[in-house]
Design a protein around this motif. Structure first.
Motif, PDB file in Angstrom:
ATOM      1  N   UNK A 149       1.261  21.915  -4.894  1.00  0.00           N
ATOM      2  CA  UNK A 149       0.383  21.125  -3.551  1.00  0.00           C
ATOM      3  C   UNK A 149       0.347  19.647  -3.690  1.00  0.00           C
ATOM      4  N   UNK A 150       1.362  19.227  -5.034  1.00  0.00           N
ATOM      5  CA  UNK A 150       1.672  17.447  -4.630  1.00  0.00           C
ATOM      6  C   UNK A 150       3.292  17.833  -5.370  1.00  0.00           C
ATOM      7  N   UNK A 151       3.761  17.917  -4.792  1.00  0.00           N
ATOM      8  CA  UNK A 151       5.716  17.754  -5.320  1.00  0.00           C
ATOM      9  C   UNK A 151       5.937  16.406  -4.819  1.00  0.00           C
ATOM     10  N   UNK A 152       5.184  15.516  -4.310  1.00  0.00           N
ATOM     11  CA  UNK A 152       5.653  14.194  -4.818  1.00  0.00           C
ATOM     12  C   UNK A 152       5.624  13.652  -5.715  1.00  0.00           C
ATOM     13  N   UNK A 153       4.613  14.357  -6.393  1.00  0.00           N
ATOM     14  CA  UNK A 153       4.307  13.981  -8.320  1.00  0.00           C
ATOM     15  C   UNK A 153       5.692  13.743  -8.861  1.00  0.00           C
ATOM     16  N   UNK A 154       6.731  14.977  -9.064  1.00  0.00           N
ATOM     17  CA  UNK A 154       7.426  15.692  -9.586  1.00  0.00           C
ATOM     18  C   UNK A 154       8.568  14.103  -9.498  1.00  0.00           C
ATOM     19  N   UNK A 155       8.780  13.802  -7.763  1.00  0.00           N
ATOM     20  CA  UNK A 155       9.904  13.127  -6.934  1.00  0.00           C
ATOM     21  C   UNK A 155       9.536  11.895  -7.855  1.00  0.00           C
ATOM     22  N   UNK A 156       8.269  10.931  -7.948  1.00  0.00           N
ATOM     23  CA  UNK A 156       7.795  10.200  -8.541  1.00  0.00           C
ATOM     24  C   UNK A 156       8.106  10.064  -9.593  1.00  0.00           C
ATOM     25  N   UNK A 157       8.088  10.380 -10.916  1.00  0.00           N
ATOM     26  CA  UNK A 157       8.559  10.776 -11.816  1.00  0.00           C
ATOM     27  C   UNK A 157      10.012  10.664 -12.307  1.00  0.00           C
ATOM     28  N   UNK A 158      10.577  11.828 -11.206  1.00  0.00           N
ATOM     29  CA  UNK A 158      12.094  11.562 -11.425  1.00  0.00           C
ATOM     30  C   UNK A 158      12.675   9.638 -11.448  1.00  0.00           C
ATOM     31  N   UNK A 159      11.984   9.200 -10.439  1.00  0.00           N
ATOM     32  CA  UNK A 159      12.230   8.329  -9.145  1.00  0.00           C
ATOM     33  C   UNK A 159      12.288   7.470 -10.833  1.00  0.00           C
ATOM     34  N   UNK A 160      11.414   7.243 -11.557  1.00  0.00           N
ATOM     35  CA  UNK A 160      10.627   6.057 -12.855  1.00  0.00           C
ATOM     36  C   UNK A 160      11.490   6.611 -13.857  1.00  0.00           C
ATOM     37  N   UNK A 161      12.223   7.526 -13.898  1.00  0.00           N
ATOM     38  CA  UNK A 161      13.151   8.157 -15.066  1.00  0.00           C
ATOM     39  C   UNK A 161      14.334   8.027 -14.771  1.00  0.00           C
ATOM     40  N   UNK A 162      14.776   7.730 -13.456  1.00  0.00           N
ATOM     41  CA  UNK A 162      15.724   7.566 -13.282  1.00  0.00           C
ATOM     42  C   UNK A 162      16.207   5.676 -13.132  1.00  0.00           C
ATOM     43  N   UNK A 163      15.121   5.052 -12.697  1.00  0.00           N
ATOM     44  CA  UNK A 163      14.751   3.777 -12.820  1.00  0.00           C
ATOM     45  C   UNK A 163      15.251   3.035 -14.324  1.00  0.00           C
ATOM     46  N   UNK A 164      14.608   3.862 -15.272  1.00  0.00           N
ATOM     47  CA  UNK A 164      14.768   3.586 -17.105  1.00  0.00           C
ATOM     48  C   UNK A 164      16.472   3.669 -17.535  1.00  0.00           C
ATOM     49  N   UNK A 165      16.638   4.732 -16.714  1.00  0.00           N
ATOM     50  CA  UNK A 165      17.724   5.257 -16.816  1.00  0.00           C
ATOM     51  C   UNK A 165      18.855   4.148 -16.634  1.00  0.00           C
ATOM     52  N   UNK A 166      18.937   3.861 -15.134  1.00  0.00           N
ATOM     53  CA  UNK A 166      19.929   2.577 -14.669  1.00  0.00           C
ATOM     54  C   UNK A 166      19.455   1.160 -15.836  1.00  0.00           C
TER      55      UNK A 166
ATOM     56  N   UNK B  77       1.290  -1.540  -0.076  1.00  0.00           N
ATOM     57  CA  UNK B  77      -0.112  -0.292   0.456  1.00  0.00           C
ATOM     58  C   UNK B  77       1.088   1.364   0.220  1.00  0.00           C
ATOM     59  N   UNK B  78       0.434   1.796  -0.701  1.00  0.00           N
ATOM     60  CA  UNK B  78       1.977   3.081  -1.369  1.00  0.00           C
ATOM     61  C   UNK B  78       0.732   4.960  -0.751  1.00  0.00           C
ATOM     62  N   UNK B  79       1.063   5.301   0.233  1.00  0.00           N
ATOM     63  CA  UNK B  79       0.672   6.313   0.409  1.00  0.00           C
ATOM     64  C   UNK B  79       1.094   8.082  -0.324  1.00  0.00           C
ATOM     65  N   UNK B  80       0.280   7.373  -1.243  1.00  0.00           N
ATOM     66  CA  UNK B  80       0.674   8.710  -2.621  1.00  0.00           C
ATOM     67  C   UNK B  80      -0.471  10.311  -2.843  1.00  0.00           C
ATOM     68  N   UNK B  81      -0.495  11.107  -1.586  1.00  0.00           N
ATOM     69  CA  UNK B  81      -1.772  12.057  -0.871  1.00  0.00           C
ATOM     70  C   UNK B  81      -1.341  12.646  -2.349  1.00  0.00           C
ATOM     71  N   UNK B  82      -2.575  12.758  -2.654  1.00  0.00           N
ATOM     72  CA  UNK B  82      -2.696  14.284  -4.014  1.00  0.00           C
ATOM     73  C   UNK B  82      -3.685  14.979  -3.538  1.00  0.00           C
ATOM     74  N   UNK B  83      -3.703  16.827  -3.770  1.00  0.00           N
ATOM     75  CA  UNK B  83      -4.483  17.538  -3.218  1.00  0.00           C
ATOM     76  C   UNK B  83      -4.899  18.373  -4.502  1.00  0.00           C
ATOM     77  N   UNK B  84      -6.240  18.592  -4.092  1.00  0.00           N
ATOM     78  CA  UNK B  84      -6.785  19.294  -5.306  1.00  0.00           C
ATOM     79  C   UNK B  84      -6.683  20.379  -5.719  1.00  0.00           C
ATOM     80  N   UNK B  85      -6.481  20.710  -7.191  1.00  0.00           N
ATOM     81  CA  UNK B  85      -6.104  22.685  -7.821  1.00  0.00           C
ATOM     82  C   UNK B  85      -6.922  23.317  -6.898  1.00  0.00           C
ATOM     83  N   UNK B  86      -6.464  24.469  -6.405  1.00  0.00           N
ATOM     84  CA  UNK B  86      -6.430  25.422  -5.835  1.00  0.00           C
ATOM     85  C   UNK B  86      -6.763  26.864  -6.599  1.00  0.00           C
ATOM     86  N   UNK B  87      -7.621  26.677  -7.054  1.00  0.00           N
ATOM     87  CA  UNK B  87      -7.960  28.311  -8.170  1.00  0.00           C
ATOM     88  C   UNK B  87      -7.489  29.474  -7.369  1.00  0.00           C
TER      89      UNK B  87
END
Length: 112
Positions: free
Chosen positions: A34-51, A4-14
């Motif tokens: 509001x969702x800095x974890x998304x960039x971090x997760x995309x960064x991790x996925x990219x690093x995995x692809x590079x590896x 079970x991953x903990x990946x909170x997502x916040x709604x866009x506040x206009x």
């Protein structure tokens, strides 16, 4: 056994914009803040692809992996990772890791 991953997502506040609609860039910046974890997760996925030795990576593929993993980790109200933000995230990844620029095809942004 499912992890079970903990990946909170916040709604866009206009932000207040009495004159009209927000641009894609403004919406992206609000969402990213509001969702800095998304960039971090995309960064991790990219690093995995590079590896693993991949020479080209599609940001669309990374978005779909993130959607899949997040979908497995959550229950209840669905969330959306807007496709309008793909190119912005690809550019952020390259800004953070210039050595990754050959991995992504970057096109000119036609709308703000």
């Amino acid at each position: 056994m499912t992890v079970q991953l903990e990946l909170p997502i916040a709604a866009i506040q206009q932000p207040e914009n009495p004159g009209g609609k927000l641009t894609i860039q403004e919406r992206f910046e609000a969402f990213d803040q509001l969702n800095p974890w998304i960039l971090k997760h995309l960064e991790s996925l990219t690093a995995d692809c590079v590896e693993r030795g991949l020479g080209r990576i599609g940001i669309g593929m990374l978005f779909e992996v993130l959607r899949w993993q997040y979908g497995l980790a959550t229950r209840g109200e669905p969330w959306k990772l807007n496709n309008d933000f793909r190119s912005r995230y690809a550019r952020r990844l390259i800004d953070l890791h210039p050595e990754w620029s050959p991995l992504f095809e970057i096109r000119k942004i036609h709308t703000a």
